[in-house]
Design a protein around this motif. Structure first.
Motif, PDB file in Angstrom:
ATOM      1  N   CYS A 185       0.824  -1.154   0.088  1.00  0.00           N
ATOM      2  CA  CYS A 185      -0.189  -0.057  -0.184  1.00  0.00           C
ATOM      3  C   CYS A 185       0.965   1.340   0.053  1.00  0.00           C
ATOM      4  CB  CYS A 185      -0.853  -0.021   1.149  1.00  0.00           C
ATOM      5  SG  CYS A 185      -2.149   1.540   1.246  1.00  0.00           S
ATOM      6  N   SER A 186       0.210   2.336  -0.663  1.00  0.00           N
ATOM      7  CA  SER A 186       1.021   3.541  -0.704  1.00  0.00           C
ATOM      8  C   SER A 186       0.920   4.280   0.619  1.00  0.00           C
ATOM      9  CB  SER A 186       0.656   4.528  -1.958  1.00  0.00           C
ATOM     10  OG  SER A 186       0.965   3.875  -2.887  1.00  0.00           O
ATOM     11  N   ASN A 187       0.076   3.950   1.589  1.00  0.00           N
ATOM     12  CA  ASN A 187      -0.060   4.458   2.714  1.00  0.00           C
ATOM     13  C   ASN A 187       0.452   3.780   3.831  1.00  0.00           C
ATOM     14  OD1 ASN A 187      -1.679   6.527   1.362  1.00  0.00           O
ATOM     15  ND2 ASN A 187      -3.594   5.655   1.914  1.00  0.00           N
ATOM     16  N   CYS A 192      -4.483   3.484   6.528  1.00  0.00           N
ATOM     17  CA  CYS A 192      -5.197   3.690   5.253  1.00  0.00           C
ATOM     18  C   CYS A 192      -6.569   3.259   5.289  1.00  0.00           C
ATOM     19  CB  CYS A 192      -4.402   2.553   4.246  1.00  0.00           C
ATOM     20  SG  CYS A 192      -5.192   3.139   2.554  1.00  0.00           S
ATOM     21  N   HIS A 196      -9.705  -2.396   1.017  1.00  0.00           N
ATOM     22  CA  HIS A 196     -10.267  -3.183  -0.168  1.00  0.00           C
ATOM     23  C   HIS A 196      -9.926  -4.779  -0.007  1.00  0.00           C
ATOM     24  CE1 HIS A 196      -6.122  -2.891  -1.966  1.00  0.00           C
ATOM     25  NE2 HIS A 196      -6.179  -1.667  -1.233  1.00  0.00           N
ATOM     26  N   CYS A 208      -5.142   3.501  -3.855  1.00  0.00           N
ATOM     27  CA  CYS A 208      -3.711   4.420  -3.855  1.00  0.00           C
ATOM     28  C   CYS A 208      -3.209   4.456  -5.068  1.00  0.00           C
ATOM     29  CB  CYS A 208      -2.757   3.898  -2.665  1.00  0.00           C
ATOM     30  SG  CYS A 208      -2.304   2.421  -2.536  1.00  0.00           S
TER      31      CYS A 208
HETATM   32 ZN   LIG Z   1      -3.684   1.695  -0.077  1.00  0.00          ZN
END
Ligand SMILES: [Zn+2]
Ligand SMILES: [Zn+2]
Ligand SMILES: [Zn+2]
Lengths: 310, 275
Positions: A185-187, A192, A196, A208
């Motif tokens: 994940c980018s977070n 986040c 999903h 993201c």
């Molecule tokens: Zn994410």
């Protein structure tokens, strides 16, 4: 001690493929009758794409037997982070029974990602070794010490850390250290809310990575900030004594992930035997890796993305 | 009726302004360690703090997650905050387990508040309801709650002198928040924003190599409108049945949207952003 490779499994067939490809540790969860689509394992029982991320008891037991016959460890995903009070406490009780079922079926260790669950498991008298999941945000030495007091034997360090940070943590603690290789994940883990693969029927993809319209009508995947490749860093991770490298993907067809497992295994073995790796040769096993996953997207190298880390 | 808490997390906030409607200030930053250091070390800050305290306002410290590379510096800064006379009774809001544990070690009676980064509910997802709508009713009720509503956790955090939490407000979490209040914790809600995510880098820094930022450039919020989702097979248009926060904002390393329009008078604190 050789650096282990830890990979996801969501079917017997996937387990065989992953272990043949070089997995030293596998991780998986169970379906649970409390839920229709959600689970206690941080992945939907069935995703919006129709993938079964978790297993039924019988298949789980078969996988454990096969894995143990190949000296492969089985980690059990008990990493939900949403346990709260409920009438009659059925929800936590359900969680504890879920874990007991996994242990009974042969799991060697538990992945736990919620402080209340860590405490409740030990209060229940469950002595199985516990890995602190990445949602417990082991970003720094103080957090690692804090989690150690909660009786875990290994920390899964979240995405979005630099090699030097991992090094500082590894040198500081006697706990085992596991890190992610591959896309995440980018977070920050635990921060986040674009959840999903948790039970929804709608397909939100990987939010993201979505494209957004910004000012001056510019369109960009502006939130995309998670690097992908750890092949180039295998030598220094190995030298540092990292205990385990984790690949994600229980929500995908895990048979496909086996290609990646094989590539990482080749790199680890090559380094263990020859003291160096032939990066180009290893990466050529997956044709799209070089251009899509490596270079700017290397996870533990000094890229401009990592230089931008706060 | 809740008290109003103003967040001071930007450089150059107006220290002369009249803050009659505000009962407390929280100073620092929720997600950016560099901004935290800069805000907390601003010249004139202590004068401002003393004046506000004399006027009867409460001063709180808001801290972000602590990357390993800043841990040692953060420990020094926190140590001096804990020693500073005018922060003697300040609650420290924490968004990092390690920092919480460290503060408890060096200043045992320091009161703390858990920040939004350490709390979770499935109801926080923009499509939260879609995640649990297929479950039996009793499961739906539970997973919409906030994960702090857990006797094991509440007892554990009491041991660290955590006496408050700070949350995004959603309809599904309200009942559990009221139970948390009954258990003796203060609940403070964000009226200025709904946090969706925190990133490791400020996007200004990430997008331009020569920019070392976290000055004032990244205090401007960039508005984002969803264009296409991304799945394994590539990009695709957002299906009509998916609600996505619009607009979404990107400010520094935070991704947030507008707070849900829910009355929050029954909570203890209402957190608003500085103008
Ligand atoms: Zn994410
Ligand atoms: Zn690479
Ligand atoms: Zn910035």
């Amino acid at each position: 001690m050789i650096m282990k490779l830890k990979v996801p499994v969501n079917s017997y067939e996937a387990a065989v493929k992953q272990i043949e490809a070089g997995a030293d540790e596998i991780y998986m969860g169970l379906e649970d009758s409390h839920f229709n689509r959600m689970s206690y394992s941080a992945r939907a029982q069935i995703t919006s794409q129709g993938v079964h991320s978790n297993l039924r008891d019988e298949e789980f037991a078969r996988i454990v037997e096969y894995a143990h016959s190949k000296n492969v460890t089985v980690d059990f995903t008990a990493n939900c982070q949403h346990v709260t009070n409920s009438t009659d406490d059925f929800y936590r009780e359900g969680f504890l029974e879920y874990v007991e079922r996994g242990i009974h079926l042969g799991a060697d260790a538990l992945i736990v990602a919620d402080i209340g669950n860590l405490i409740a498991l030990r209060k229940r008298g469950i002595q199985t070794p516990i890995i602190a999941g990445s949602y417990l945000s082991g970003f720094n030495r103080e957090t690692v010490d804090f989690l150690k007091e909660l009786d875990v034997f290994r920390i899964c360090i979240p995405d979005q850390v630099t090699f030097d940070e991992i090094k500082a943590i590894k040198k500081h603690t006697d706990l085992e250290i596991e890190i992610f290789i591959g896309y995440g994940c980018s977070n920050l883990a635990g921060v986040c809310n674009f959840c999903h693969n948790n039970g929804e029927k709608i397909n939100v993809g990987v939010p993201c990575r979505a494209k957004f319209k910004m000012k001056h009508n510019k369109i960009a995947n502006i939130l995309d900030a998670c690097p992908d490749c750890a092949i180039c860093s295998i030598p220094k991770l190995y030298d540092l004594g990292i205990d385990s490298l984790k690949i994600i993907g229980r929500e995908t067809d895990c048979r496909e992930v086996a290609e990646i497992t094989r590539m990482y295994k080749t790199a680890i073995q090559m380094y263990a035997e020859a003291g160096k790796i032939d990066r180009k040769e290893i990466i050529s096993a997956i044709p799209w890796w070089e251009n899509n996953m490596c270079h700017d997207r290397c996870k533990y190298e000094n890229t401009s993305l990592l230089q931008s880390y706060l | 009726m809740g008290t109003y808490e103003m967040r001071i997390d930007r450089l150059g906030f107006d220290i002369e302004q009249n803050y009659d409607t505000i009962q407390s200030f929280s100073i620092g930053h929720e997600s950016c360690i560099i901004k935290f250091f800069k805000v907390i070390q601003q010249t004139d800050l202590l004068d401002f703090v003393r004046r506000q305290k004399e006027a009867g306002r409460e001063i709180r410290i808001i801290t972000p997650f602590v990357p390993e590379q800043h841990l040692d510096e953060m420990k020094e800064v926190i140590k001096s905050i804990c020693k500073e006379e005018c922060f003697k009774d300040s609650v420290i809001i924490v968004n990092d387990f390690g920092l919480m544990s460290y503060i408890h070690k060096i200043d045992e009676n320091r009161k703390m508040c858990l920040g939004r980064s350490l709390l979770f509910s499935f109801d926080y997802a923009p499509w939260g309801h879609k995640i649990y709508e297929n479950e039996p009713e009793k499961i739906q009720k539970v997973v919409a709650q906030i994960n702090f509503y857990d006797d094991e956790k509440m007892e554990f955090y009491r041991g660290y002198h955590v006496s408050e939490i700070e949350v995004n407000l959603t309809a599904g979490t309200i009942d559990s928040l009221k139970e948390i209040q009954k258990a003796g914790f203060k609940v403070n809600v964000h009226k200025g924003s709904f946090l969706y995510g925190t990133q490791r880098s400020c996007y200004i820094r990430r997008c331009s190599a020569e920019q070392n930022c976290c000055g004032t450039e990244c205090e401007y919020a960039e508005e984002l409108e969803i264009e296409e989702f991304w799945g394994g097979a590539g990009y695709y248009k957002k299906p009509d049945d998916i609600a996505f926060p619009n607009p979404l904002y990107l400010r520094g390393n935070q991704i947030y949207g507008k707070a849900h329009d829910i009355p929050c008078d029954c909570f203890d604190g209402i957190i608003v952003d500085a103008e």
